[in-house]
Design a protein around this motif. Structure first.
Motif, PDB file in Angstrom:
ATOM      1  N   GLU A  23       0.854  -1.194   0.000  1.00 58.22           N
ATOM      2  CA  GLU A  23       0.000   0.000   0.000  1.00 58.22           C
ATOM      3  C   GLU A  23       0.880   1.231   0.000  1.00 58.22           C
ATOM      4  OE1 GLU A  23      -1.958   1.320   3.708  1.00 58.22           O
ATOM      5  OE2 GLU A  23      -1.141  -0.513   4.591  1.00 58.22           O
ATOM      6  N   GLU A  24       0.389   2.263  -0.631  1.00 59.79           N
ATOM      7  CA  GLU A  24       1.124   3.521  -0.715  1.00 59.79           C
ATOM      8  C   GLU A  24       0.887   4.327   0.555  1.00 59.79           C
ATOM      9  OE1 GLU A  24       0.229   6.686  -3.850  1.00 59.79           O
ATOM     10  OE2 GLU A  24       1.653   5.317  -4.814  1.00 59.79           O
ATOM     11  N   VAL A  25       1.971   4.894   1.093  1.00 64.84           N
ATOM     12  CA  VAL A  25       1.893   5.661   2.331  1.00 64.84           C
ATOM     13  C   VAL A  25       2.581   7.003   2.116  1.00 64.84           C
ATOM     14  CG1 VAL A  25       2.621   5.743   4.736  1.00 64.84           C
ATOM     15  CG2 VAL A  25       1.919   3.580   3.744  1.00 64.84           C
ATOM     16  N   HIS A  26       1.874   8.080   2.425  1.00 62.83           N
ATOM     17  CA  HIS A  26       2.463   9.420   2.359  1.00 62.83           C
ATOM     18  C   HIS A  26       3.275   9.628   3.631  1.00 62.83           C
ATOM     19  CE1 HIS A  26       0.170  10.602  -1.160  1.00 62.83           C
ATOM     20  NE2 HIS A  26      -0.838   9.951  -0.615  1.00 62.83           N
ATOM     21  N   ILE A  27       4.542  10.011   3.470  1.00 62.78           N
ATOM     22  CA  ILE A  27       5.378  10.172   4.658  1.00 62.78           C
ATOM     23  C   ILE A  27       5.732  11.631   4.922  1.00 62.78           C
ATOM     24  CG2 ILE A  27       6.267   7.818   4.575  1.00 62.78           C
ATOM     25  CD1 ILE A  27       8.826   8.881   3.377  1.00 62.78           C
ATOM     26  N   ASP A  28       5.124  12.534   4.157  1.00 68.56           N
ATOM     27  CA  ASP A  28       5.325  13.960   4.399  1.00 68.56           C
ATOM     28  C   ASP A  28       3.989  14.643   4.150  1.00 68.56           C
ATOM     29  OD1 ASP A  28       5.985  16.657   4.463  1.00 68.56           O
ATOM     30  OD2 ASP A  28       7.846  16.402   3.344  1.00 68.56           O
ATOM     31  N   ASP A  29       3.325  15.072   5.228  1.00 68.29           N
ATOM     32  CA  ASP A  29       2.004  15.688   5.096  1.00 68.29           C
ATOM     33  C   ASP A  29       2.043  17.014   4.347  1.00 68.29           C
ATOM     34  OD1 ASP A  29       0.748  13.588   6.397  1.00 68.29           O
ATOM     35  OD2 ASP A  29       1.058  14.485   8.375  1.00 68.29           O
ATOM     36  N   LYS A  30       3.218  17.655   4.283  1.00 71.11           N
ATOM     37  CA  LYS A  30       3.345  18.934   3.581  1.00 71.11           C
ATOM     38  C   LYS A  30       3.535  18.751   2.082  1.00 71.11           C
ATOM     39  CE  LYS A  30       5.392  20.975   7.659  1.00 71.11           C
ATOM     40  NZ  LYS A  30       6.655  21.261   8.302  1.00 71.11           N
ATOM     41  N   ASP A  31       4.056  17.597   1.677  1.00 70.95           N
ATOM     42  CA  ASP A  31       4.316  17.312   0.274  1.00 70.95           C
ATOM     43  C   ASP A  31       3.828  15.902  -0.026  1.00 70.95           C
ATOM     44  OD1 ASP A  31       5.253  16.847  -2.286  1.00 70.95           O
ATOM     45  OD2 ASP A  31       7.290  17.542  -1.886  1.00 70.95           O
ATOM     46  N   SER A  33       3.612  14.308  -2.655  1.00 65.56           N
ATOM     47  CA  SER A  33       4.340  13.533  -3.662  1.00 65.56           C
ATOM     48  C   SER A  33       5.396  12.646  -3.004  1.00 65.56           C
ATOM     49  CB  SER A  33       5.006  14.465  -4.674  1.00 65.56           C
ATOM     50  OG  SER A  33       6.087  15.163  -4.078  1.00 65.56           O
ATOM     51  N   ARG A  34       5.696  12.908  -1.754  1.00 66.34           N
ATOM     52  CA  ARG A  34       6.682  12.105  -1.027  1.00 66.34           C
ATOM     53  C   ARG A  34       5.975  10.930  -0.368  1.00 66.34           C
ATOM     54  NH1 ARG A  34      11.019  16.391   1.417  1.00 66.34           N
ATOM     55  NH2 ARG A  34      11.536  17.285  -0.609  1.00 66.34           N
ATOM     56  N   LYS A  35       6.100   9.797  -1.036  1.00 67.47           N
ATOM     57  CA  LYS A  35       5.400   8.604  -0.571  1.00 67.47           C
ATOM     58  C   LYS A  35       6.273   7.384  -0.815  1.00 67.47           C
ATOM     59  CE  LYS A  35       3.040   8.919  -4.939  1.00 67.47           C
ATOM     60  NZ  LYS A  35       1.861   9.375  -5.588  1.00 67.47           N
ATOM     61  N   THR A  36       5.915   6.313  -0.145  1.00 65.61           N
ATOM     62  CA  THR A  36       6.604   5.040  -0.317  1.00 65.61           C
ATOM     63  C   THR A  36       5.566   3.933  -0.211  1.00 65.61           C
ATOM     64  OG1 THR A  36       8.540   3.742   0.360  1.00 65.61           O
ATOM     65  CG2 THR A  36       7.208   4.723   2.124  1.00 65.61           C
ATOM     66  N   GLN A  37       6.012   2.720  -0.311  1.00 62.86           N
ATOM     67  CA  GLN A  37       5.095   1.593  -0.211  1.00 62.86           C
ATOM     68  C   GLN A  37       5.536   0.679   0.926  1.00 62.86           C
ATOM     69  OE1 GLN A  37       5.395  -0.118  -4.137  1.00 62.86           O
ATOM     70  NE2 GLN A  37       3.756   1.185  -4.906  1.00 62.86           N
ATOM     71  N   ILE A  38       4.527   0.150   1.637  1.00 64.88           N
ATOM     72  CA  ILE A  38       4.801  -0.802   2.708  1.00 64.88           C
ATOM     73  C   ILE A  38       3.923  -2.033   2.492  1.00 64.88           C
ATOM     74  CG2 ILE A  38       5.497   0.980   4.350  1.00 64.88           C
ATOM     75  CD1 ILE A  38       2.774   0.626   5.720  1.00 64.88           C
ATOM     76  N   GLY A  39       4.351  -3.150   3.041  1.00 65.87           N
ATOM     77  CA  GLY A  39       3.602  -4.397   2.904  1.00 65.87           C
ATOM     78  C   GLY A  39       2.290  -4.361   3.653  1.00 65.87           C
ATOM     79  N   THR A  40       1.328  -5.111   3.147  1.00 68.50           N
ATOM     80  CA  THR A  40       0.001  -5.141   3.763  1.00 68.50           C
ATOM     81  C   THR A  40      -0.146  -6.243   4.809  1.00 68.50           C
ATOM     82  OG1 THR A  40      -0.802  -6.552   1.977  1.00 68.50           O
ATOM     83  CG2 THR A  40      -1.148  -4.169   1.744  1.00 68.50           C
ATOM     84  N   ARG A  41       0.878  -7.068   4.979  1.00 69.41           N
ATOM     85  CA  ARG A  41       0.801  -8.155   5.957  1.00 69.41           C
ATOM     86  C   ARG A  41       1.169  -7.715   7.374  1.00 69.41           C
ATOM     87  NH1 ARG A  41       3.530 -13.319   2.859  1.00 69.41           N
ATOM     88  NH2 ARG A  41       2.030 -13.433   1.159  1.00 69.41           N
ATOM     89  N   LEU A  42       1.520  -6.471   7.556  1.00 66.65           N
ATOM     90  CA  LEU A  42       1.891  -5.975   8.880  1.00 66.65           C
ATOM     91  C   LEU A  42       0.666  -5.904   9.779  1.00 66.65           C
ATOM     92  CD1 LEU A  42       4.139  -2.977   7.775  1.00 66.65           C
ATOM     93  CD2 LEU A  42       4.924  -5.169   8.666  1.00 66.65           C
ATOM     94  N   SER A  43       0.882  -6.129  11.056  1.00 69.04           N
ATOM     95  CA  SER A  43      -0.212  -5.935  12.011  1.00 69.04           C
ATOM     96  C   SER A  43      -0.476  -4.428  12.105  1.00 69.04           C
ATOM     97  CB  SER A  43       0.177  -6.480  13.386  1.00 69.04           C
ATOM     98  OG  SER A  43       1.191  -5.669  13.971  1.00 69.04           O
ATOM     99  N   LEU A  44      -1.600  -4.051  12.679  1.00 71.93           N
ATOM    100  CA  LEU A  44      -1.934  -2.627  12.809  1.00 71.93           C
ATOM    101  C   LEU A  44      -0.870  -1.900  13.627  1.00 71.93           C
ATOM    102  CD1 LEU A  44      -5.810  -2.717  13.341  1.00 71.93           C
ATOM    103  CD2 LEU A  44      -4.537  -2.065  11.282  1.00 71.93           C
ATOM    104  N   GLU A  45      -0.360  -2.563  14.665  1.00 73.70           N
ATOM    105  CA  GLU A  45       0.668  -1.951  15.509  1.00 73.70           C
ATOM    106  C   GLU A  45       1.978  -1.771  14.730  1.00 73.70           C
ATOM    107  OE1 GLU A  45       3.257  -3.005  19.492  1.00 73.70           O
ATOM    108  OE2 GLU A  45       1.237  -3.840  19.314  1.00 73.70           O
ATOM    109  N   ILE A  51       5.120   3.478   9.878  1.00 72.53           N
ATOM    110  CA  ILE A  51       4.754   4.773   9.294  1.00 72.53           C
ATOM    111  C   ILE A  51       5.286   5.914  10.154  1.00 72.53           C
ATOM    112  CG2 ILE A  51       2.812   6.292   8.728  1.00 72.53           C
ATOM    113  CD1 ILE A  51       1.287   3.740   7.861  1.00 72.53           C
ATOM    114  N   ALA A  52       5.182   5.793  11.466  1.00 72.30           N
ATOM    115  CA  ALA A  52       5.714   6.828  12.364  1.00 72.30           C
ATOM    116  C   ALA A  52       7.223   6.961  12.180  1.00 72.30           C
ATOM    117  CB  ALA A  52       5.372   6.496  13.813  1.00 72.30           C
ATOM    118  N   PHE A  53       7.913   5.823  12.058  1.00 71.77           N
ATOM    119  CA  PHE A  53       9.363   5.844  11.849  1.00 71.77           C
ATOM    120  C   PHE A  53       9.715   6.514  10.523  1.00 71.77           C
ATOM    121  CE2 PHE A  53      13.168   3.970   9.975  1.00 71.77           C
ATOM    122  CZ  PHE A  53      14.107   4.231  10.964  1.00 71.77           C
ATOM    123  N   LEU A  54       9.036   6.152   9.453  1.00 74.89           N
ATOM    124  CA  LEU A  54       9.305   6.739   8.139  1.00 74.89           C
ATOM    125  C   LEU A  54       9.051   8.243   8.144  1.00 74.89           C
ATOM    126  CD1 LEU A  54       7.753   3.952   5.893  1.00 74.89           C
ATOM    127  CD2 LEU A  54      10.193   4.474   6.162  1.00 74.89           C
TER     128      LEU A  54
END
Length: 90
Positions: A23-31, A33-45, A51-54
């Motif tokens: 899934e695509e994740v935006h890692i900069d709320d101000k921009d 266009s700055r996004k990356t992808q993370i796996g969907t098999r991760l637990s919610l935690e 995402i917080a780390f990125l």
């Protein structure tokens, strides 16, 4: 000028495939266009922690070549040396 893309790889050549959906994740709320992808098999935690780390470390990503301080442009840029007076051949 016409460019023809030629793929000479054999049709039976194995190709890399994703092991899981992403899934695509935006890692900069101000921009956005700055996004990356993370796996969907991760637990919610795990997803929330990743995402917080990125987002906390988004300043270390090189979004454009000028973000790579200390890296020579000759390394980060590609130049195709062609003779403009010659006809292109595919």
């Amino acid at each position: 000028m016409r460019v023809e893309i030629v793929d000479n790889r054999p049709e039976d050549e194995t190709r890399a495939t994703l092991v899981e959906d992403v899934e695509e994740v935006h890692i900069d709320d101000k921009d956005l266009s700055r996004k990356t992808q993370i796996g969907t098999r991760l637990s919610l935690e795990e997803r929330a922690e990743l995402i917080a780390f990125l987002r906390a470390n988004n300043d270390v990503f090189a979004w454009i070549s000028t973000d790579m301080l200390g890296i020579s442009a000759s390394v980060s840029q590609h130049k195709l040396s062609t003779n403009p007076l010659k006809k292109s051949v595919a």
